[in-house]
Design an enzyme around this catalytic site. Structure first.
Site, PDB file in Angstrom:
ATOM      1  N   TRP A 197     -55.106 -29.762  25.222  1.00 24.74           N
ATOM      2  CA  TRP A 197     -56.467 -29.413  24.837  1.00 24.74           C
ATOM      3  C   TRP A 197     -57.217 -30.665  24.408  1.00 24.74           C
ATOM      4  O   TRP A 197     -56.765 -31.404  23.536  1.00 24.74           O
ATOM      5  CB  TRP A 197     -56.454 -28.423  23.668  1.00 24.74           C
ATOM      6  N   LYS A 222     -59.267 -27.808  28.791  1.00 25.60           N
ATOM      7  CA  LYS A 222     -57.833 -27.644  29.030  1.00 25.60           C
ATOM      8  C   LYS A 222     -57.435 -28.510  30.208  1.00 25.60           C
ATOM      9  O   LYS A 222     -57.612 -28.132  31.357  1.00 25.60           O
ATOM     10  CB  LYS A 222     -57.510 -26.174  29.286  1.00 25.60           C
ATOM     11  N   GLU A 236     -71.048 -12.805  12.961  1.00 22.60           N
ATOM     12  CA  GLU A 236     -70.067 -11.749  12.767  1.00 22.60           C
ATOM     13  C   GLU A 236     -69.543 -11.684  11.337  1.00 22.60           C
ATOM     14  O   GLU A 236     -68.864 -10.728  10.963  1.00 22.60           O
ATOM     15  CB  GLU A 236     -68.874 -11.961  13.721  1.00 22.60           C
ATOM     16  N   THR A 257     -76.279 -11.369  18.276  1.00 20.08           N
ATOM     17  CA  THR A 257     -75.814 -12.720  18.510  1.00 20.08           C
ATOM     18  C   THR A 257     -75.729 -12.908  20.016  1.00 20.08           C
ATOM     19  O   THR A 257     -75.275 -12.020  20.734  1.00 20.08           O
ATOM     20  CB  THR A 257     -74.460 -12.961  17.805  1.00 20.08           C
TER      21      THR A 257
END
Lengths: 552, 552
Positions: free
Chosen positions: B453, B448, B337, B190
């Site tokens: 956020w 941020k 994953e 990946t």
């Protein structure tokens, strides 16, 4: 030497274990407000079920002082309480013993002691059984009363109180321990052909994989029976019997509505099927016969009901009758030692659209094909595999991720069970080239006559085609010349008269047409009023043989 | 101290291991004459597939001298040959490396060396890539040519010959070794947010359990997409990409007809969907968009086609367009994953019959609910869990039986991945009380700003609602006062003129209505002709940020 690559896991990486608890967790993901129904008495949602399982876990480990590795038994009809025990007991690290209430009291005592039950959850109806055994249950310290009315009982037994009241006092959350997936989760007893009951046992991993196997075989395969999470499940094989075929775990895993009928009473069963719109059940042929024969049945619409039949062969006539009512009926095969499911009828209406109704019925009454992950073969007595040619007859032996790894505390019979590295089912069968299994006999019931094997099941099927025969059982009796010969017990229909000669003539048709050999025609008949049955409704050939032998 | 009961198995009792080979075995049980189709070039049945896998196993271990634990790579388009590699390579105890042909040659070289490839099966089209790397592939000893025409090739590479010709010379049966289920079966790379590609790896056990998970989630759940063994499968996410989402294993497990399209060409894809009556596929939104936009599409009946979308968010407009064509479209979520599948849209047409088409579309474009056995939660940066309240925003962390246990030979990033005992996905999301996940951003893409956020995905979605915007990408840029501020790259539609002020006014509607905060309105825009994309078609924010930074 080169070896497969195995890598050490990253220190904090989580090693997922296949645990019973993870089956229960799924029930909150999709339809947490679906209900688990108990007769006409109670309904709880999956949210409540999860809380009640936590309460039961608290009850077990705090109040009842159950430790990991101990055995906790249930002696109940099919209920939501039993389902709670299916989860909470293994989830705290204990072992659930499902007591077969159809055994004799002495056999029940034997299994309670052999399994080392520390606590028993006992339905009020069965208290008298335990009371009669009092003082002889070696490790039982506490008994919890299961009562539909919620009433307490007085008893000389060490009763801790009534289940619902005890649960109420417990917190509804619980931190379940991490367990290794090979921890034993369940145990129960199978009455063997000889001697004492044998204890089989299953690990968390085995039960999770069995659940996945069923979800795949019944859910993802296009088959006459294809289930989904919107199905409504009701067992009609008792929950003490091989995890009710694993369906309570499956139904919870998929978040199906579930219906538990308590004590089996035909009127209640039919009422629940209709009222709760039950769509998937499993039972032995006898129960299906009872329902199909019920006078009410004709006025009901059963076309959404799928029924998996097991335990013994599905008679063709019964299959046709059920199909006539619109019931989607197929056969499953397995046994106590195998968790249980090994095979299911495969009838794909798209790829088998050319089959006639008769051919469909043929498939439905055979033993099906091995499901996913089941490696099922025929073996002869020398431990050699036989071909799937539809002709070779041998014992069914299996490997699968959900087979008991032995009999509890019984090394000798464990070794026999697993001889040659395959689990021996004791069933004699042929397998077609396309994988369809046809069981011809139990190994112990096969009749070895003059070096040939005669199938007692086939003889029973042919004898029962005589219009005056209601029921029959064929067993082997010793014979000086031929080693063994078949003997048929026959129950005649009311108001008929039937003789040995009638039946011999009837059977000679089949030897004339080549369906059986001439030497397979039985010459010995006994006319009786009843065929002895075991506690789970199977013909008790062991008892028949014993009684015949004691006549000598 | 009390411990769970674990019993030593009976000496000869078979300990079933969950192996890739057992997936393949199932394909012979039900519909062995079903076909695996390769473009308009070849068709083989499952019987032939099983024999070809045996031939390939012989080729690997005899001719190519592959030992257990070695790595064998495939560099091919989606093909039946690749499917054969999916099975034969792990089944002989080796590790299948799926090379991503969309990586740069240097990245490909890195993965070949890092994975320690000993043999590469390479499609003719990709030979030039390997030729350019010759002399730098450290462990590659042999290369097998994959050629649709069957023609040999001349090359300076150590070519062993052409695949079909080599297979022909091998016996069509093979005694596969018993393997431990924890043996590594597959690996691939990946491309991370920083630095070199990372190798993930999966064991036999993990792949079998992932297959069971998919069979249950897609087969046994009543959902908008409910599959069965009669489905016809065609991947449109490449086979090098996270096992084509595990579907080739699933399709083989259930014995579905399978269609492999080779190189992805829209005309060929549509032709195969129609000719082979494909009913189940998976792809990224871009591919679906391409097919939906295709001029031919309106004349086709696609109402039997079910498509699982993943890789990036399914835009609402695309979902509606696909639904308009009768395509049953849902979202799946996962990553390299995670094998990959973690969640799927759950849309039960029976229990959710009250939903409007708009509400249905909402569900289809969200990230779905975690599937069976997936424990998926939100975690904050301190490692604390956040509630599923639809408001709390945190990183998605997971446990499941099919997650990579680390990055190959990369302890530091393995530890990061599994911090606090949960796999960190790097995705920021909210989860509703009913379990529906909404991904709001990649962790690394979150902006941020002044201690709050801001979701770059949300800004992109809102900016793209401006009628003159064709495409946009929002990234964080450093800001002295606010720490970070959003910057939007914008591709305007042809023949439109659009300014910063137009877009700020457009965005202020949303801050006025409370959809976003005032501080979330971007003030910086760049008008470009193209948005940089990664090899798998995702917006390449890493590159955008790097390019913006290098301007300074």
């Amino acid at each position: 030497m080169a070896t497969p690559r195995i890598l050490p896991p990253t220190p904090e990486a989580h090693q997922s274990q296949l645990l019973i608890g993870s089956i229960l967790e799924q029930s909150l993901k999709y339809e947490p407000d679906r209900e688990i129904v108990y007769r006409d008495i109670s309904r709880i949602t999956y949210r409540e079920l999860n809380k009640r399982v936590a309460r039961l876990a608290n009850l077990l480990t705090n109040h009842l002082e159950v430790a990991q590795g101990q055995t906790v038994a249930f002696l109940d009809y099919d209920s939501h309480r039993y389902l709670e025990g299916y989860f909470a007991i293994p989830m705290v690290g204990a072992v659930l013993h499902m007591i077969n209430f159809r055994l004799s009291p002495e056999e029940i005592l034997y299994t309670i002691n052999h399994a080392e039950d520390a606590v028993i959850f006992c339905h009020q109806d069965f208290l008298p059984i335990l009371e009669a055994l009092q003082g002889r249950m070696e490790m039982v310290k506490k008994i919890v009363l299961l009562s539909d009315s919620g009433a307490e009982a007085t008893s000389p037994l060490p009763l801790e109180g009534e289940y619902e009241k005890l649960l109420l006092n417990q917190p509804d959350s619980y931190t379940f321990p991490d367990l290794p997936e090979d921890a034993i989760a369940t145990t129960f007893y199978t009455t063997g052909t000889t001697g004492l009951p044998k204890g089989v046992y299953f690990s968390h991993r085995q039960l999770v994989l069995h659940t996945f196997g069923l979800a795949t075989a019944l859910g993802a395969m296009d088959n006459a029976v294809k289930i989904g999470s919107n199905d409504v499940y009701m067992p009609i094989t008792p929950m003490f019997h091989v995890h009710a075929w694993g369906f309570p775990y499956l139904a919870t895993f998929l978040g199906m509505q579930q219906v538990y009928p308590g004590r089996y009473e035909p009127a209640m069963l039919l009422q629940l099927v209709l009222k709760e719109k039950v769509t998937i059940s499993h039972c032995v042929p006898t129960i299906l016969q009872m329902l199909v024969n019920s006078p009410q049945v004709k006025s009901f619409n059963l076309t959404n009901w799928k029924v998996v039949i097991g335990g013994s062969a599905l008679p063709r006539g019964l299959a046709m009758a059920a199909m006539g009512l619109g019931i989607e009926v197929i056969t499953g095969y397995g046994m106590s030692e195998t968790c249980p499911v090994l095979s299911l009828t495969y009838l794909n209406k798209k790829t088998m659209a050319h089959l006639t109704e008769d051919q469909e019925a043929d498939l439905r009454i055979k033993t099906g094909r091995p499901i996913q992950m089941v490696d099922l073969r025929l073996m002869n007595e020398e431990g050699q595999f036989l071909p799937n040619d539809g002709k070779s007859t041998g014992e069914i032996v299996v490997r699968a991720p959900w087979l008991t790894q032995g009999y509890y505390k019984d090394e000798e019979r464990s070794l026999e069970l697993w001889k040659h590295g395959y689990l021996h089912t004791g069933d004699i069968a042929t397998i077609d080239p396309d994988g369809v299994i046809t069981i011809t006999d139990r190994k112990k019931d096969v009749i070895k006559s003059g070096g040939e094997w005669i199938s007692s099941l086939l003889l029973e099927s042919l004898i029962s085609q005589h219009p005056d025969v209601q029921e029959t059982a064929v067993v082997a009796v010793p014979d000086q010349r031929w080693q063994e010969r078949p003997l048929a017990l026959v129950v005649a229909k009311p108001d008929t008269s039937i003789t040995d000669q009638d039946l011999i003539r009837h059977m000679e048709q089949f030897s004339d047409s080549g369906k059986i050999s001439h030497y397979a025609v039985p010459k010995q008949f006994r006319f009786v009023t009843e065929i002895p049955k075991t506690s789970v409704g199977k013909i008790d050939k062991k008892r028949i043989k014993k009684e015949l032998a004691s006549e000598d």
